[in-house]
Design a protein around this motif. Structure first.
Motif, PDB file in Angstrom:
ATOM      1  N   LYS A  66       0.848  -1.187   0.000  1.00 13.80           N
ATOM      2  CA  LYS A  66       0.000   0.000   0.000  1.00 13.80           C
ATOM      3  C   LYS A  66       0.878   1.229   0.000  1.00 13.80           C
ATOM      4  O   LYS A  66       1.927   1.282   0.622  1.00 13.80           O
ATOM      5  CB  LYS A  66      -0.908   0.019   1.244  1.00 13.80           C
ATOM      6  CG  LYS A  66      -1.919  -1.085   1.261  1.00 13.80           C
ATOM      7  CD  LYS A  66      -2.865  -0.936   0.106  1.00 13.80           C
ATOM      8  CE  LYS A  66      -3.879  -2.050   0.091  1.00 13.80           C
ATOM      9  NZ  LYS A  66      -4.745  -2.014  -1.049  1.00 13.80           N
ATOM     10  N   ARG A  67       0.422   2.244  -0.723  1.00  9.20           N
ATOM     11  CA  ARG A  67       1.121   3.520  -0.748  1.00  9.20           C
ATOM     12  C   ARG A  67       0.299   4.548   0.012  1.00  9.20           C
ATOM     13  O   ARG A  67      -0.847   4.297   0.376  1.00  9.20           O
ATOM     14  CB  ARG A  67       1.323   3.986  -2.186  1.00  9.20           C
ATOM     15  CG  ARG A  67       2.239   3.083  -2.946  1.00  9.20           C
ATOM     16  CD  ARG A  67       2.486   3.628  -4.299  1.00  9.20           C
ATOM     17  NE  ARG A  67       3.387   2.741  -5.022  1.00  9.20           N
ATOM     18  CZ  ARG A  67       3.609   2.826  -6.295  1.00  9.20           C
ATOM     19  NH1 ARG A  67       3.001   3.730  -7.026  1.00  9.20           N
ATOM     20  NH2 ARG A  67       4.444   2.007  -6.868  1.00  9.20           N
ATOM     21  N   ASP A  70      -3.673   5.108  -0.390  1.00  6.40           N
ATOM     22  CA  ASP A  70      -4.414   3.925  -0.821  1.00  6.40           C
ATOM     23  C   ASP A  70      -5.306   3.430   0.322  1.00  6.40           C
ATOM     24  O   ASP A  70      -4.973   3.542   1.494  1.00  6.40           O
ATOM     25  CB  ASP A  70      -3.458   2.793  -1.218  1.00  6.40           C
ATOM     26  CG  ASP A  70      -2.749   3.074  -2.529  1.00  6.40           C
ATOM     27  OD1 ASP A  70      -3.180   4.007  -3.230  1.00  6.40           O
ATOM     28  OD2 ASP A  70      -1.780   2.360  -2.812  1.00  6.40           O
TER      29      ASP A  70
END
Length: 75
Positions: A66-67, A70
């Motif tokens: 995940k960034r 997100d």
């Protein structure tokens, strides 16, 4: 220092009785309504709650790669 017995202590009789009771608890256990209820709660109800939670949240959350910004949950 030589000759002194620092390792000897006076034993507390209450602690000795507690230790004896703890090690012999299985000999004196009785099934009562209270112990049956507690056993049922820990053996059936608690695992059932965890199972329901696990099935309800299965596949909802994706925590890998995940960034920033997100979403963690899928639906």
């Amino acid at each position: 220092m030589a000759g002194l017995k620092h390792y000897r202590m006076a034993f507390d009789p209450a602690i000795q009785r507690l230790g004896t009771m703890q090690s012999n608890r299985h000999k004196f256990f009785r099934w009562t309504p209270r112990t049956a209820r507690i056993t049922f709660m820990y053996a059936v109800v608690v695992p059932a709650i965890f199972t329901v939670i696990a099935y309800n949240t299965d596949g909802k959350y994706d925590l890998r790669a995940k960034r920033k910004g997100d979403l963690v949950y899928e639906y």
